[in-house]
Design an enzyme around this catalytic site. Structure first.
Site, mmCIF file in Angstrom:
data_model
loop_
_atom_site.group_PDB
_atom_site.id
_atom_site.type_symbol
_atom_site.label_atom_id
_atom_site.label_comp_id
_atom_site.label_asym_id
_atom_site.label_seq_id
_atom_site.Cartn_x
_atom_site.Cartn_y
_atom_site.Cartn_z
ATOM 1 N N ASP A 217 -2.666 -5.424 -5.689
ATOM 2 C CA ASP A 217 -2.208 -6.677 -5.088
ATOM 3 C C ASP A 217 -2.742 -6.775 -3.651
ATOM 4 O O ASP A 217 -2.252 -6.057 -2.799
ATOM 5 C CB ASP A 217 -0.682 -6.801 -5.135
ATOM 6 C CG ASP A 217 0.051 -5.514 -4.773
ATOM 7 O OD1 ASP A 217 -0.506 -4.401 -4.935
ATOM 8 O OD2 ASP A 217 1.204 -5.618 -4.336
ATOM 9 N N GLU B 234 -3.615 4.315 4.606
ATOM 10 C CA GLU B 234 -3.404 3.840 3.227
ATOM 11 C C GLU B 234 -4.721 3.554 2.516
ATOM 12 O O GLU B 234 -4.872 3.776 1.328
ATOM 13 C CB GLU B 234 -2.544 2.577 3.268
ATOM 14 C CG GLU B 234 -2.264 1.956 1.907
ATOM 15 C CD GLU B 234 -1.691 0.556 2.025
ATOM 16 O OE1 GLU B 234 -1.014 0.141 1.073
ATOM 17 O OE2 GLU B 234 -1.907 -0.118 3.052
#
Length: 595
Positions: free
Chosen positions: A348, A549
């Site tokens: 996403d 991340e």
């Protein structure tokens, strides 16, 4: 060192010209999507919400109005634990002074938040893992370089920062929390991600196994099993607002990795009922799709499909803004379901899921059969067969071996593209899948995404030398392999699961598939990509003091960006992949890392 065709994707501003002129690859997305009819009404299942979430969404919207968009994170307000009962807190909120247009001043709202709420994440308490030691015995024996070894020990030490336990109050007063109770300690990803996430946990466990933290790894699995027992599937994450969807199903892979390391038969036995239940979730109801091939053979495959048709509570203000130009109420509900379904994929967001890569509202995940999801479920079927066999249930083992063989044939029939030497996502003729759909060759998405190579991670495919050689050569020329690792796509859209971002799990799956194939050239390519990825993690860590991340694979030492939130640090799966890759490939004494 390998050299690759570093094809450069076009930025989003050039996409429309590319589509109009039909010169680039993006028109192939449009052509495939045209064969898939959009279904703009919404009649799928919906998981009920809870009053606490409804109220916190009001707080979130008010916070955006009062504080403005600068540094605004909608998730923070949905994660806030209440100090008092909901009715008391709502009364305090409703009594806040408001201007003529209904706005609350920043000062008044700040005072209200301090009086009625604990801080976001304060319902998780730091936990000292009993199996953590500063330098485990036989830690990364192949790492000979002192500089790299010191850094790896720093990454190892980050488990201390990320280890938590859900506070007792969450179990005692669940109505005050969106955090869900879990029986065992947890490892969180980091930063704004203050809870357990499903597919992140696989790479966290890979890192924990490299760190010899076997009890902590098992605790993660038992927590996820408890979610299956409670809900029938592993949730996207351990929050009340994640109960409407799952994430890529890797629980069986976690169990097998731990079992292969420490031969814990009890873990294997306890896991099987939950794994069978999860398999049923992904192979029934809304997730199940049947495709009939040219030989009239019917194949059962799976898709992402969230049980939700409203704004995601954790991103409610963002979703409402995204849907603001959709006037039809039913179409708006359908859009919200697509947004949540993409979130279920873990990707996403990405142009991979859009009918029109220039238009975010054309997300259509429920109309796509994803290559990687079906590879994961093939892996699940193989894992359950293996675990059933080692625990003595030979009938169950044979049953799931048959399931795996059937899915292998389905993947070969529906996804494999011989000319491209890749597995391609498949656009469904309709998102309503009550009946079998006839396979149409034109419905494959011919654009290049890293997911096209994920099946290589599964032994079924990486054990075939001729197949591996073909896929490897197409990966080499794909344009995905960059100076610091594998890009997620070739489209620079501004979404975080597109170019130029590279993500730890994508690197690891493709690297491991190549390395396990047994082909010398494939292992050399795997090691080369691993070196690139490890190096950019190291250089970025030395520049910023943190693990990230995601990373920008165009450059060495640059973290990634894009998407609906600012770049995050911590970071669970990045730490795990670095440790797993160093365990597999090592780092020689005379090999520089800071180039």
């Amino acid at each position: 060192m390998y050299t690759y065709d570093l094809l450069r994707p076009q930025p989003l501003s050039h996409l429309q010209n590319s589509i109009s002129s039909n010169n680039g690859k993006l028109p192939i997305i449009a052509a495939a999507a045209k064969n898939s009819r959009p279904y703009n009404s919404d009649s799928g299942p919906i998981k009920p919400s809870i009053p606490l979430l409804t109220f916190l969404e009001r707080v979130q919207e008010t916070a955006l109005e009062s504080f403005g968009k600068t540094d605004f994170d909608p998730k923070r307000y949905i994660d806030l634990p209440l100090k008092f009962d909901l009715n008391v807190t709502e009364k305090g909120f409703d009594e806040l002074p408001r201007s003529e247009n209904g706005c609350v001043s920043a000062e008044d709202l700040r005072g209200f938040l301090g009086e009625y709420f604990e801080g976001a994440g304060e319902d998780l308490v730091y936990f000292e893992a009993g199996d953590f030691v500063p330098e485990p015995e036989e830690f990364l024996p192949k790492v000979k370089n002192r500089e790299v070894r010191d850094w790896a020990l720093e990454v190892h030490s980050l488990w201390k920062n990320l280890c938590r336990k859900v506070s007792a109050d969450v179990g005692d007063r669940p109505e005050l929390h969106t955090l869900l109770p879990l029986p065992q300690p947890v490892i969180i990803p980091g930063s704004r991600f203050r809870e357990v996430y499903y597919w992140d946990s696989y790479w966290v466990i890979r890192g924990l196994l490299a760190s010899k933290m076997y009890d902590t790894a098992k605790a993660i699995v038992f927590n996820l099993i408890s979610l299956v027992e409670e809900y029938g599937y592993v949730l996207n994450g351990s929050r009340a607002y994640y109960t409407n969807r799952s994430q890529p199903p890797l629980l069986s892979a976690m169990v097998c990795e731990i079992y292969n390391k420490i031969k814990d038969l009890e873990l294997a036995r306890k896991s099987l009922p939950a794994l069978i239940k999860e398999h049923e979730f992904w192979n029934s109801g809304i997730h199940k799709v049947t495709v009939r091939d040219d030989q009239a053979c019917e194949h059962t495959l799976s898709r992402y499909y969230a049980m939700w048709n409203k704004p995601r509570p954790e991103s409610s203000t963002i979703d409402k803004e995204s849907a603001s130009k959709i006037s039809n109420a039913s179409e708006k509900q359908h859009f919200y379901r697509e947004v949540a379904s993409v979130a279920e994929s873990g990707w996403d967001f990405s142009t991979r899921w859009m009918r029109d890569p220039t238009n975010f509202t054309t997300l259509a995940a429920t109309s796509i059969l994803p290559v990687d999801l079906n590879a994961f479920i093939l892996g699940m079927e193989r894992d359950i067969a293996f675990l059933a066999k080692v625990t003595g249930d030979y009938g169950l083992s044979e049953q799931f071996s048959e399931f795996a063989e059937a899915r292998k044939k389905a993947i070969e029939s529906v996804f494999w593209n011989e000319e491209m030497g890749q597995w391609l996502d498949y656009w469904l003729g309709s998102s309503r899948c009550e009946e079998a759909q006839k396979r149409e060759a034109g419905n494959q998405n011919h654009n290049i995404f890293a997911s096209n190579f994920i099946p290589l991670w599964i032994e079924t495919f990486h054990s075939d030398p001729l197949l591996v050689d073909k896929v490897m050569r197409n990966l080499q020329s794909s344009g995905l392999v960059c100076v610091s690792g594998i890009a997620t796509s070739l489209t620079n859209s501004g979404e975080q699961w597109d170019y130029p971002n590279g993500w730890a799990p994508i690197q690891h799956m493709i690297i491991e598939g190549l390395a396990k194939s047994g082909l010398k050239e494939a292992r050399l390519m795997a090691e080369d990509i691993a070196i690139r990825w490890i190096r950019t993690n190291y250089v970025t860590y030395k520049k910023t003091g943190t693990m990230h991340e995601k990373y920008n694979v165009e450059k060495i030492g640059d973290f990634g960006g894009g998407g609906e939130y600012v770049p995050q640090t911590g970071f669970g799966w990045s730490n795990g992949v670095v440790l797993a890759l160093l365990e597999e490939f090592g780092w020689s004494e005379d090999q520089r890392i800071d180039i």
